[in-house]
Motif scaffolding. Structure first.
Motif, PDB file in Angstrom:
ATOM      1  N   ARG A 118       0.828  -1.211   0.000  1.00 21.82           N
ATOM      2  CA  ARG A 118       0.000   0.000   0.000  1.00 21.82           C
ATOM      3  C   ARG A 118       0.867   1.267   0.000  1.00 21.82           C
ATOM      4  O   ARG A 118       0.488   2.285  -0.567  1.00 21.82           O
ATOM      5  CB  ARG A 118      -0.918  -0.021   1.221  1.00 21.82           C
ATOM      6  N   SER A 119       2.031   1.214   0.631  1.00 21.04           N
ATOM      7  CA  SER A 119       2.912   2.381   0.734  1.00 21.04           C
ATOM      8  C   SER A 119       3.735   2.618  -0.530  1.00 21.04           C
ATOM      9  O   SER A 119       4.350   3.669  -0.668  1.00 21.04           O
ATOM     10  CB  SER A 119       3.877   2.205   1.914  1.00 21.04           C
ATOM     11  N   SER A 120       3.752   1.650  -1.420  1.00 18.50           N
ATOM     12  CA  SER A 120       4.620   1.688  -2.601  1.00 18.50           C
ATOM     13  C   SER A 120       3.863   2.039  -3.864  1.00 18.50           C
ATOM     14  O   SER A 120       2.696   1.685  -4.013  1.00 18.50           O
ATOM     15  CB  SER A 120       5.265   0.308  -2.815  1.00 18.50           C
ATOM     16  N   ASN A 121       4.563   2.683  -4.785  1.00 12.28           N
ATOM     17  CA  ASN A 121       4.019   2.845  -6.130  1.00 12.28           C
ATOM     18  C   ASN A 121       4.244   1.560  -6.927  1.00 12.28           C
ATOM     19  O   ASN A 121       3.429   1.201  -7.772  1.00 12.28           O
ATOM     20  CB  ASN A 121       4.677   4.021  -6.842  1.00 12.28           C
ATOM     21  N   ASN A 122       5.352   0.893  -6.645  1.00  8.75           N
ATOM     22  CA  ASN A 122       5.651  -0.405  -7.245  1.00  8.75           C
ATOM     23  C   ASN A 122       6.162  -1.319  -6.141  1.00  8.75           C
ATOM     24  O   ASN A 122       7.013  -0.919  -5.341  1.00  8.75           O
ATOM     25  CB  ASN A 122       6.709  -0.286  -8.349  1.00  8.75           C
ATOM     26  N   PHE A 123       5.661  -2.550  -6.121  1.00  8.92           N
ATOM     27  CA  PHE A 123       5.997  -3.512  -5.073  1.00  8.92           C
ATOM     28  C   PHE A 123       6.312  -4.851  -5.723  1.00  8.92           C
ATOM     29  O   PHE A 123       5.596  -5.317  -6.602  1.00  8.92           O
ATOM     30  CB  PHE A 123       4.801  -3.662  -4.114  1.00  8.92           C
ATOM     31  N   TYR A 124       7.409  -5.465  -5.279  1.00 11.17           N
ATOM     32  CA  TYR A 124       7.827  -6.762  -5.808  1.00 11.17           C
ATOM     33  C   TYR A 124       8.258  -7.635  -4.639  1.00 11.17           C
ATOM     34  O   TYR A 124       8.952  -7.165  -3.736  1.00 11.17           O
ATOM     35  CB  TYR A 124       9.002  -6.575  -6.778  1.00 11.17           C
ATOM     36  N   ILE A 125       7.836  -8.897  -4.663  1.00 13.59           N
ATOM     37  CA  ILE A 125       8.253  -9.840  -3.625  1.00 13.59           C
ATOM     38  C   ILE A 125       8.632 -11.158  -4.280  1.00 13.59           C
ATOM     39  O   ILE A 125       7.972 -11.615  -5.217  1.00 13.59           O
ATOM     40  CB  ILE A 125       7.162 -10.024  -2.543  1.00 13.59           C
ATOM     41  N   GLU A 126       9.710 -11.731  -3.776  1.00 17.76           N
ATOM     42  CA  GLU A 126      10.199 -13.028  -4.248  1.00 17.76           C
ATOM     43  C   GLU A 126      10.669 -13.787  -3.015  1.00 17.76           C
ATOM     44  O   GLU A 126      11.301 -13.213  -2.136  1.00 17.76           O
ATOM     45  CB  GLU A 126      11.363 -12.800  -5.214  1.00 17.76           C
ATOM     46  N   SER A 127      10.342 -15.067  -2.946  1.00 18.20           N
ATOM     47  CA  SER A 127      10.751 -15.847  -1.793  1.00 18.20           C
ATOM     48  C   SER A 127      11.077 -17.273  -2.210  1.00 18.20           C
ATOM     49  O   SER A 127      10.367 -17.863  -3.027  1.00 18.20           O
ATOM     50  CB  SER A 127       9.634 -15.847  -0.741  1.00 18.20           C
ATOM     51  N   VAL A 128      12.158 -17.793  -1.656  1.00 13.71           N
ATOM     52  CA  VAL A 128      12.557 -19.179  -1.878  1.00 13.71           C
ATOM     53  C   VAL A 128      12.626 -19.840  -0.511  1.00 13.71           C
ATOM     54  O   VAL A 128      13.388 -19.407   0.358  1.00 13.71           O
ATOM     55  CB  VAL A 128      13.928 -19.267  -2.605  1.00 13.71           C
ATOM     56  N   LEU A 129      11.799 -20.871  -0.330  1.00 16.18           N
ATOM     57  CA  LEU A 129      11.750 -21.561   0.959  1.00 16.18           C
ATOM     58  C   LEU A 129      13.127 -22.044   1.384  1.00 16.18           C
ATOM     59  O   LEU A 129      13.874 -22.602   0.584  1.00 16.18           O
ATOM     60  CB  LEU A 129      10.782 -22.745   0.901  1.00 16.18           C
ATOM     61  N   GLY A 130      13.455 -21.781   2.641  1.00 17.33           N
ATOM     62  CA  GLY A 130      14.731 -22.197   3.196  1.00 17.33           C
ATOM     63  C   GLY A 130      15.902 -21.321   2.810  1.00 17.33           C
ATOM     64  O   GLY A 130      17.026 -21.562   3.254  1.00 17.33           O
ATOM     65  N   GLU A 131      15.664 -20.299   2.007  1.00 19.53           N
ATOM     66  CA  GLU A 131      16.777 -19.464   1.543  1.00 19.53           C
ATOM     67  C   GLU A 131      16.611 -17.981   1.854  1.00 19.53           C
ATOM     68  O   GLU A 131      17.403 -17.411   2.582  1.00 19.53           O
ATOM     69  CB  GLU A 131      16.997 -19.668   0.045  1.00 19.53           C
ATOM     70  N   TYR A 132      15.581 -17.338   1.283  1.00 16.80           N
ATOM     71  CA  TYR A 132      15.465 -15.886   1.451  1.00 16.80           C
ATOM     72  C   TYR A 132      14.081 -15.400   1.053  1.00 16.80           C
ATOM     73  O   TYR A 132      13.312 -16.101   0.393  1.00 16.80           O
ATOM     74  CB  TYR A 132      16.494 -15.146   0.597  1.00 16.80           C
ATOM     75  N   THR A 133      13.816 -14.156   1.444  1.00 21.42           N
ATOM     76  CA  THR A 133      12.711 -13.369   0.903  1.00 21.42           C
ATOM     77  C   THR A 133      13.303 -12.034   0.482  1.00 21.42           C
ATOM     78  O   THR A 133      14.105 -11.440   1.208  1.00 21.42           O
ATOM     79  CB  THR A 133      11.591 -13.159   1.940  1.00 21.42           C
ATOM     80  N   LEU A 134      12.923 -11.583  -0.695  1.00 20.02           N
ATOM     81  CA  LEU A 134      13.400 -10.318  -1.256  1.00 20.02           C
ATOM     82  C   LEU A 134      12.189  -9.443  -1.542  1.00 20.02           C
ATOM     83  O   LEU A 134      11.237  -9.889  -2.189  1.00 20.02           O
ATOM     84  CB  LEU A 134      14.169 -10.568  -2.559  1.00 20.02           C
TER      85      LEU A 134
END
Length: 142
Positions: A118-134
Motif C-alpha cells: 500500500r505504501s509503494s508505487n511499485n511492489f515486488y516480492i520473491e521468496s525461496v523456501l529455506g533461503e530468502y525473501t526479497l
C-alpha cells in the motif's frame, strides 16, 4: 542533491526488537534533511519499518538498502530464510505466522506485507523456501 543518488544500508538482526525501527528512523532523518515531501517520507518509512520488522520477526537476519534518487526512493529488503510458503496468503491482511513472543510484544498482526504494498508505487516480492525473501518497493517523489 548534488550526486545522482544517495545509498543507505542497514543490517537487521533476527529477534532484535530493541533496535528494530532504527533503519526506518535513519531513513526518515535523511529524507527530511533532503526536504522530501512529508507524505512521501511517511510512505517510505512505513514500508521500510514493516520490512525491517518482518526481518526481525520472521527471519535469520538480513539487510535493507534504500537508494534515494531525484524522482524516487527504492527500498530493497532481503533476509536469510526461512522464506514464505504461500505469498498470496501472506499478502492477505490479518494473516500472520509470527511467534507468540512477537504477538505478546504487539507485533505479528498480519499487516506488514499489505502495508508495504500500500505504501509503494511499485511492489515486488520473491521468496525461496529455506533461503530468502526479497522485497523491493519504489516510492515516487512527487
Amino acid at each position: 542533491m548534488h550526486d545522482e543518488y544517495i545509498k543507505l544500508h542497514y543490517d537487521v538482526l533476527s529477534g532484535d526488537y530493541i533496535r528494530g525501527g532504527e533503519a526506518s528512523s535513519s531513513l526518515k532523518k535523511a529524507l527530511m534533511q533532503l526536504g522530501i515531501n512529508n507524505s512521501v517520507i511517511r510512505r517510505a518509512c512505513v514500508g521500510c519499518y514493516e520490512a525491517e520488522m518482518n526481518i526481525v520477526i520472521h527471519s535469520l537476519g538480513g539487510e535493507i538498502e534504500a537508494v534515494i534518487y531525484k524522482d524516487k526512493i527504492e527500498i530493497t529488503a532481503k533476509d536469510r530464510g526461512p522464506g514464505i510458503e504461500n505469498i498470496n496468503l501472506a499478502m492477505q491482511e490479518g494473516y500472520s505466522t509470527a511467534s507468540e513472543e512477537a504477538r505478546e510484544m504487539g507485533f505479528g498482526g498480519g499487516m506488514g506485507l499489505p502495508n508495504m504494498k500500500r505504501s509503494s508505487n511499485n511492489f515486488y516480492i520473491e521468496s525461496v523456501l529455506g533461503e530468502y525473501t526479497l522485497i523491493k518497493m519504489i516510492i515516487n517523489i512527487d
